[in-house]
Design a protein around this motif. Structure first.
Motif, PDB file in Angstrom:
ATOM      1  N   THR A 141      -5.808  -3.791  -4.225  1.00 15.08           N
ATOM      2  CA  THR A 141      -6.302  -4.946  -3.477  1.00 15.08           C
ATOM      3  C   THR A 141      -6.455  -6.173  -4.362  1.00 15.08           C
ATOM      4  N   SER A 160      -8.316   5.076  -0.605  1.00 20.32           N
ATOM      5  CA  SER A 160      -9.237   4.917  -1.732  1.00 20.32           C
ATOM      6  C   SER A 160      -8.635   4.203  -2.939  1.00 20.32           C
ATOM      7  N   ARG A 161      -7.318   4.291  -3.145  1.00 25.21           N
ATOM      8  CA  ARG A 161      -6.718   3.681  -4.331  1.00 25.21           C
ATOM      9  C   ARG A 161      -5.722   2.568  -4.000  1.00 25.21           C
ATOM     10  N   THR A 162      -5.815   2.000  -2.820  1.00 29.98           N
ATOM     11  CA  THR A 162      -4.961   0.871  -2.466  1.00 29.98           C
ATOM     12  C   THR A 162      -5.197  -0.267  -3.450  1.00 29.98           C
ATOM     13  N   GLU A 207      -2.798   5.570  -2.004  1.00 33.05           N
ATOM     14  CA  GLU A 207      -2.812   4.140  -1.723  1.00 33.05           C
ATOM     15  C   GLU A 207      -2.661   3.825  -0.238  1.00 33.05           C
ATOM     16  N   LYS A 236      -7.424  -2.848   2.109  1.00 34.21           N
ATOM     17  CA  LYS A 236      -7.546  -1.472   1.635  1.00 34.21           C
ATOM     18  C   LYS A 236      -7.119  -0.516   2.760  1.00 34.21           C
ATOM     19  N   GLN A 237      -6.196   0.366   2.435  1.00 34.75           N
ATOM     20  CA  GLN A 237      -5.723   1.368   3.384  1.00 34.75           C
ATOM     21  C   GLN A 237      -6.296   2.748   3.065  1.00 34.75           C
ATOM     22  N   ALA A 290       0.787  -1.228   0.000  1.00 35.59           N
ATOM     23  CA  ALA A 290       0.000   0.000   0.000  1.00 35.59           C
ATOM     24  C   ALA A 290       0.823   1.284   0.000  1.00 35.59           C
TER      25      ALA A 290
END
Length: 167
Positions: free
Chosen positions: A86, A82-84, A109, A79-80, A53
Motif C-alpha cells: 500500500t 495482510s501483505r498487500t 497480497e 489493502k486486499q 495486489a
C-alpha cells in the motif's frame, strides 16, 4: 494459443494457473485452470482485480508506461490482504525488481493464504501483452522453485504470439 502452455504449467505444478491482461487499468483474468479447493483465489475469468495486489498484475504494471504506474498509485493502493503493498515507494521498488529479474513473486497480497509467481508474455515487438501466474498456498513451497517453469511457459506463449502480431 496460450492454452497448451497453461495446461502444461498446470500439469507440472497442479496449482492454479492464470492468464491475465491489462484492461481499464486493472488486471483482467482471461483464463484460470484450477483443481485445488484449498487454495482460495479472488480471480474469476472475466473479472478485473487491482494491478498492485497480485503477482500477475504487478508484472503487467512493471512493464507499463511510467504515467500509468503513477495513475494507479494516485488512485490509491487499497489493502486486499495482510501483505498487500500500500506504500507507493515500496511498490515502485517492487516493480523495478520485476523489471530486473523478469518475474514477480507475491505472498498474501491479494488473498491471505495464497502466493504466486508470475512472468510476462511478450508480443512480436517485445512489448508485454499479458502475464501468466501460478498460485499456490502460502508457505507450501519455495516460490523460487517455480520461477523456471512459469518463465518457460511465458516464453513459449511469447514465441507463439509472434506470427499473430501485426508488423
Amino acid at each position: 494459443m496460450a492454452l497448451p502452455f497453461l495446461q502444461d504449467l498446470y500439469e507440472a505444478t497442479h496449482e492454479v494457473v492464470h492468464l491475465v491482461v491489462m484492461d481499464e487499468g486493472k488486471a483482467l483474468y482471461i483464463e484460470r485452470l484450477m483443481s485445488r479447493p484449498e487454495v482460495q483465489v479472488q480471480s474469476r475469468v472475466a473479472r478485473r482485480l487491482p494491478l498492485h495486489a497480485a503477482g500477475s498484475g504487478k508484472v503487467l504494471l512493471a512493464y507499463s508506461p511510467p504515467e500509468l504506474v503513477e495513475q494507479v498509485i494516485a488512485a490509491g493502493l487499497p489493502k486486499q490482504a495482510s501483505r498487500t503493498i500500500t506504500d507507493s515507494n515500496v511498490l515502485r521498488r517492487e516493480l523495478a525488481g520485476i523489471r530486473t529479474t523478469g518475474y514477480g513473486v507475491s505472498r498474501d497480497e491479494m488473498t491471505d493464504g495464497a502466493s504466486s509467481v508470475a512472468a510476462p508474455v511478450r508480443g512480436a515487438d517485445g512489448e508485454v501483452i499479458a502475464a501468466i501466474s501460478v498460485v499456490l498456498p502460502s508457505g507450501s513451497r519455495d516460490l523460487q522453485a517455480l520461477v523456471p517453469a512459469v518463465s518457460l511457459a511465458a516464453a513459449g506463449i511469447s514465441r507463439g504470439m509472434r506470427p499473430f502480431m501485426m508488423p
